[in-house]
Motif scaffolding. Structure first.
Motif, PDB file in Angstrom:
ATOM      1  N   HIS A 216       0.827  -1.202   0.000  1.00 12.54           N
ATOM      2  CA  HIS A 216       0.000   0.000   0.000  1.00 12.54           C
ATOM      3  C   HIS A 216       0.866   1.258   0.000  1.00 12.54           C
ATOM      4  N   GLU A 217       2.143   1.079  -0.289  1.00 10.15           N
ATOM      5  CA  GLU A 217       3.039   2.232  -0.308  1.00 10.15           C
ATOM      6  C   GLU A 217       4.251   1.957  -1.188  1.00 10.15           C
ATOM      7  N   GLY A 218       4.814   3.023  -1.713  1.00  9.88           N
ATOM      8  CA  GLY A 218       6.049   2.939  -2.482  1.00  9.88           C
ATOM      9  C   GLY A 218       5.952   2.105  -3.740  1.00  9.88           C
ATOM     10  N   ASP A 219       7.065   1.446  -4.075  1.00 10.64           N
ATOM     11  CA  ASP A 219       7.135   0.650  -5.300  1.00 10.64           C
ATOM     12  C   ASP A 219       6.159  -0.517  -5.297  1.00 10.64           C
ATOM     13  N   LYS A 220       5.921  -1.094  -4.126  1.00  9.43           N
ATOM     14  CA  LYS A 220       4.986  -2.222  -4.049  1.00  9.43           C
ATOM     15  C   LYS A 220       3.567  -1.783  -4.396  1.00  9.43           C
ATOM     16  N   GLU A 221       3.188  -0.607  -3.920  1.00  8.39           N
ATOM     17  CA  GLU A 221       1.863  -0.083  -4.254  1.00  8.39           C
ATOM     18  C   GLU A 221       1.756   0.165  -5.757  1.00  8.39           C
ATOM     19  N   ALA A 222       2.793   0.715  -6.343  1.00  6.94           N
ATOM     20  CA  ALA A 222       2.787   0.971  -7.786  1.00  6.94           C
ATOM     21  C   ALA A 222       2.684  -0.337  -8.566  1.00  6.94           C
ATOM     22  N   GLU A 223       3.372  -1.380  -8.088  1.00  2.00           N
ATOM     23  CA  GLU A 223       3.299  -2.686  -8.750  1.00  2.00           C
ATOM     24  C   GLU A 223       1.879  -3.225  -8.729  1.00  2.00           C
ATOM     25  N   LEU A 224       1.222  -3.144  -7.564  1.00  2.00           N
ATOM     26  CA  LEU A 224      -0.142  -3.654  -7.447  1.00  2.00           C
ATOM     27  C   LEU A 224      -1.091  -2.874  -8.346  1.00  2.00           C
ATOM     28  N   LYS A 225      -0.995  -1.559  -8.331  1.00  2.00           N
ATOM     29  CA  LYS A 225      -1.922  -0.742  -9.122  1.00  2.00           C
ATOM     30  C   LYS A 225      -1.695  -0.934 -10.620  1.00  2.00           C
ATOM     31  N   ASN A 226      -0.465  -1.034 -11.040  1.00  2.00           N
ATOM     32  CA  ASN A 226      -0.192  -1.270 -12.464  1.00  2.00           C
ATOM     33  C   ASN A 226      -0.699  -2.642 -12.902  1.00  2.00           C
ATOM     34  N   TYR A 227      -0.575  -3.611 -12.010  1.00  2.00           N
ATOM     35  CA  TYR A 227      -1.090  -4.947 -12.325  1.00  2.00           C
ATOM     36  C   TYR A 227      -2.604  -4.906 -12.506  1.00  2.00           C
ATOM     37  N   VAL A 228      -3.314  -4.272 -11.564  1.00  2.00           N
ATOM     38  CA  VAL A 228      -4.775  -4.201 -11.649  1.00  2.00           C
ATOM     39  C   VAL A 228      -5.203  -3.462 -12.913  1.00  2.00           C
ATOM     40  N   LYS A 229      -4.552  -2.369 -13.224  1.00  2.00           N
ATOM     41  CA  LYS A 229      -4.905  -1.630 -14.446  1.00  2.00           C
ATOM     42  C   LYS A 229      -4.706  -2.499 -15.684  1.00  2.00           C
ATOM     43  N   GLY A 230      -3.648  -3.286 -15.679  1.00  2.00           N
ATOM     44  CA  GLY A 230      -3.403  -4.178 -16.812  1.00  2.00           C
ATOM     45  C   GLY A 230      -4.497  -5.218 -16.963  1.00  2.00           C
ATOM     46  N   VAL A 231      -4.960  -5.781 -15.846  1.00  2.00           N
ATOM     47  CA  VAL A 231      -6.042  -6.759 -15.892  1.00  2.00           C
ATOM     48  C   VAL A 231      -7.314  -6.129 -16.445  1.00  2.00           C
ATOM     49  N   VAL A 232      -7.654  -4.950 -15.940  1.00  2.00           N
ATOM     50  CA  VAL A 232      -8.878  -4.276 -16.388  1.00  2.00           C
ATOM     51  C   VAL A 232      -8.827  -4.009 -17.889  1.00  2.00           C
ATOM     52  N   ARG A 233      -7.693  -3.530 -18.375  1.00  2.00           N
ATOM     53  CA  ARG A 233      -7.573  -3.230 -19.812  1.00  2.00           C
ATOM     54  C   ARG A 233      -7.687  -4.508 -20.653  1.00  2.00           C
ATOM     55  N   GLU A 234      -7.190  -5.622 -20.143  1.00  2.00           N
ATOM     56  CA  GLU A 234      -7.303  -6.887 -20.872  1.00  2.00           C
ATOM     57  C   GLU A 234      -8.739  -7.406 -20.893  1.00  2.00           C
ATOM     58  N   ILE A 235      -9.470  -7.194 -19.803  1.00  2.58           N
ATOM     59  CA  ILE A 235     -10.823  -7.745 -19.676  1.00  2.58           C
ATOM     60  C   ILE A 235     -11.839  -6.936 -20.475  1.00  2.58           C
ATOM     61  N   LEU A 236     -11.750  -5.613 -20.403  1.00  9.25           N
ATOM     62  CA  LEU A 236     -12.762  -4.781 -21.048  1.00  9.25           C
ATOM     63  C   LEU A 236     -12.547  -4.729 -22.558  1.00  9.25           C
ATOM     64  N   PRO A 237     -13.624  -4.599 -23.323  1.00 10.35           N
ATOM     65  CA  PRO A 237     -13.492  -4.477 -24.779  1.00 10.35           C
ATOM     66  C   PRO A 237     -12.608  -3.297 -25.170  1.00 10.35           C
ATOM     67  N   GLU A 238     -11.937  -3.423 -26.273  1.00 10.39           N
ATOM     68  CA  GLU A 238     -11.016  -2.391 -26.749  1.00 10.39           C
ATOM     69  C   GLU A 238     -11.740  -1.068 -26.932  1.00 10.39           C
ATOM     70  N   GLY A 239     -11.107  -0.009 -26.447  1.00 10.89           N
ATOM     71  CA  GLY A 239     -11.657   1.329 -26.599  1.00 10.89           C
ATOM     72  C   GLY A 239     -12.510   1.801 -25.444  1.00 10.89           C
ATOM     73  N   TRP A 240     -12.897   0.889 -24.548  1.00 10.00           N
ATOM     74  CA  TRP A 240     -13.744   1.302 -23.426  1.00 10.00           C
ATOM     75  C   TRP A 240     -12.964   2.101 -22.379  1.00 10.00           C
ATOM     76  N   VAL A 241     -11.704   1.752 -22.146  1.00 12.64           N
ATOM     77  CA  VAL A 241     -10.874   2.512 -21.212  1.00 12.64           C
ATOM     78  C   VAL A 241     -10.228   3.660 -21.989  1.00 12.64           C
ATOM     79  N   THR A 242     -10.444   4.866 -21.509  1.00 15.78           N
ATOM     80  CA  THR A 242      -9.915   6.058 -22.183  1.00 15.78           C
ATOM     81  C   THR A 242      -9.103   6.886 -21.192  1.00 15.78           C
ATOM     82  N   ASP A 243      -8.541   7.972 -21.687  1.00 14.19           N
ATOM     83  CA  ASP A 243      -7.788   8.869 -20.804  1.00 14.19           C
ATOM     84  C   ASP A 243      -8.688   9.507 -19.757  1.00 14.19           C
ATOM     85  N   ALA A 244      -9.990   9.521 -20.023  1.00 17.39           N
ATOM     86  CA  ALA A 244     -10.931  10.132 -19.086  1.00 17.39           C
ATOM     87  C   ALA A 244     -11.442   9.149 -18.036  1.00 17.39           C
ATOM     88  N   THR A 245     -11.094   7.866 -18.151  1.00 15.90           N
ATOM     89  CA  THR A 245     -11.565   6.875 -17.178  1.00 15.90           C
ATOM     90  C   THR A 245     -11.029   7.210 -15.783  1.00 15.90           C
TER      91      THR A 245
END
Length: 415
Positions: A216-245
């Motif tokens: 929940h802090e530092g590099d470990k927090e960044a690793e977790l959040k980047n991982y979750v964002k990657g999963v979400v982008r893989e799961i959702l149809p292309e184009g649904w995640v935008t810069d405004a999400t």
């Protein structure tokens, strides 16, 4: 019906305390049905720090001492029955992944307060009692809803379908070792923008996941959040995640204490997660812990089956179906179909209702007719108790209410 709007649904993981309770309750249903397909089960589970408590009513002949007719009041279990129940509970917790000091499958305290089914309830449900010729009645009164729409290949609301899939991926990666920093408890929430009635953009995503120490802090927090964002982008149809999400990943900070250690869990508290994420009405009855004589469960499954087949047949883009029952009465009191103005040319809601009523293979939509048509008297329920009962893949005995084998019959009936 509005065509341009925002809509949100949430899901919770198999490690959420309420879902732990649901899975334990359904593990008991499966245990009883495996021993006696005519078992009656109403099992409630409470989970909290290092403790699981079962209560409710059962009737399963191989599990009690038939020489003692007063077993239901005095808990005269058959030899080994209590041990089998406890083993099913601990095995379920282990498979979910809880090996934490605050909730560990091996060391938790277990209490079993299950007892025999009320004879007064049984007399309203059982067929042929006292030499009568009456059909088996519904296990309770109530209303049940089924729903389907063409938003996803699973014919489910997109907000809920993808919320489930995000958490399923997190669980799979946790168990495979790909994401060892994850722990079992998690929640997701997806907000989508609809245009002309179709989802086109993800406006907000919330994911809160239990994690290992320090993530929940530092590099470990960044690793977790980047991982979750990657999963979400893989799961959702292309184009649904935008810069405004708008992203919210573990927005409260540390989430090391989770599951039943962080919050008590109870069977039946996630009925919207279990069904349609708020996109359709709900009759109010939970599913888990109940054998399929309970229409809370079986009628909700048959209404989903009917609604899904109507949409799969191209007869409507969106369909809601309601059934209602009275305790001890076999035939439904009412049947309601609403295609929300999306029916195909020449198809009306009234014609669909008439077609459903006329289908002999559905057994008149009686409790026994539903169970026979879908094959519900089998130990198939534990898997349904996490990531939604609907929108799953029918495979053999698994999720039979998700089959689309009624399409041709429906087309012929209303064509």
């Amino acid at each position: 019906m509005r065509t341009n709007y925002l809509f949100t649904s949430e899901s919770v993981s198999e490690g959420h305390p309420d879902k732990v309770s649901d899975q334990i309750s359904d593990a008991i249903v499966d245990l009883m049905l495996a021993k006696d397909p005519e078992s009656r089960v109403a099992c409630e589970t409470m989970t909290t720090t290092q403790r699981v408590v079962l209560s409710g009513e059962i009737r399963c002949k191989p599990m009690y001492d038939r020489e003692r007719e007063d077993w239901k009041f005095n808990h005269y279990w058959a030899p080994g029955a209590r041990d089998e129940i406890e083993s099913a509970v601990r095995r379920t917790v282990k498979e979910i992944g809880y090996e934490q000091s605050g909730f560990h499958w091996e060391t938790l305290t277990f209490e079993n307060h299950l007892h025999g089914q009320s004879a007064e309830i049984a007399q309203g449900v059982d067929a042929g009692i006292e030499g009568s010729n009456k059909d088996e009645g519904a296990g309770d009164q109530g209303i049940m809803f089924g729903f389907a729409c063409d938003e996803t290949p699973d014919l489910m609301p997109a907000t809920l379908d993808y919320s489930h899939k995000i958490l399923e991926r997190l669980a799979a990666d946790r168990k495979s070792g790909k994401a060892p920093f994850l722990e079992p408890d998690a929640k997701s929430q997806l907000s989508l923008r609809y245009e002309n009635g179709k989802p086109v953009e993800c406006t907000a995503i919330v994911v809160s996941t239990q994690h290992g120490k320090g993530y929940h802090e530092g590099d470990k927090e960044a690793e977790l959040k980047n991982y979750v964002k990657g999963v979400v982008r893989e799961i959702l149809p292309e184009g649904w995640v935008t810069d405004a999400t708008d992203w919210h990943i573990n927005p409260t900070g540390a989430f090391e204490i989770g599951g039943p250690d962080g919050d008590a869990g109870l069977t039946g508290r996630k009925i919207i997660v279990d069904t349609y994420g708020g996109a359709a009405p709900h009759g109010g009855g939970a599913f888990s812990g109940k054998d399929p004589t309970k229409v809370d469960r079986s009628a909700a499954y048959i209404t989903r089956y009917l609604a899904k087949n109507i949409v799969a047949a191209g007869l409507a883009k969106r369909c809601t179906i309601q059934l209602s029952y009275a305790i001890g009465v076999s035939k439904p009191l009412s049947l309601y179909v609403d295609t929300h103005g999306t029916a195909a040319d020449g198809v009306t809601d009234e014609r669909l209702e008439k077609a459903i009523r006329a289908m002999d293979k559905l057994g008149g939509l009686t409790p026994r007719g539903i169970r026979m048509h879908l094959g519900l008297n089998k130990p198939i329920y534990r898997e349904s108790a996490a990531y939604g009962h609907f929108g799953r893949q029918a495979d053999g005995d698994r999720f039979p209410w998700e089959r689309t084998d009624l399409v041709d019959d429906l087309k012929a009936a209303v064509g």
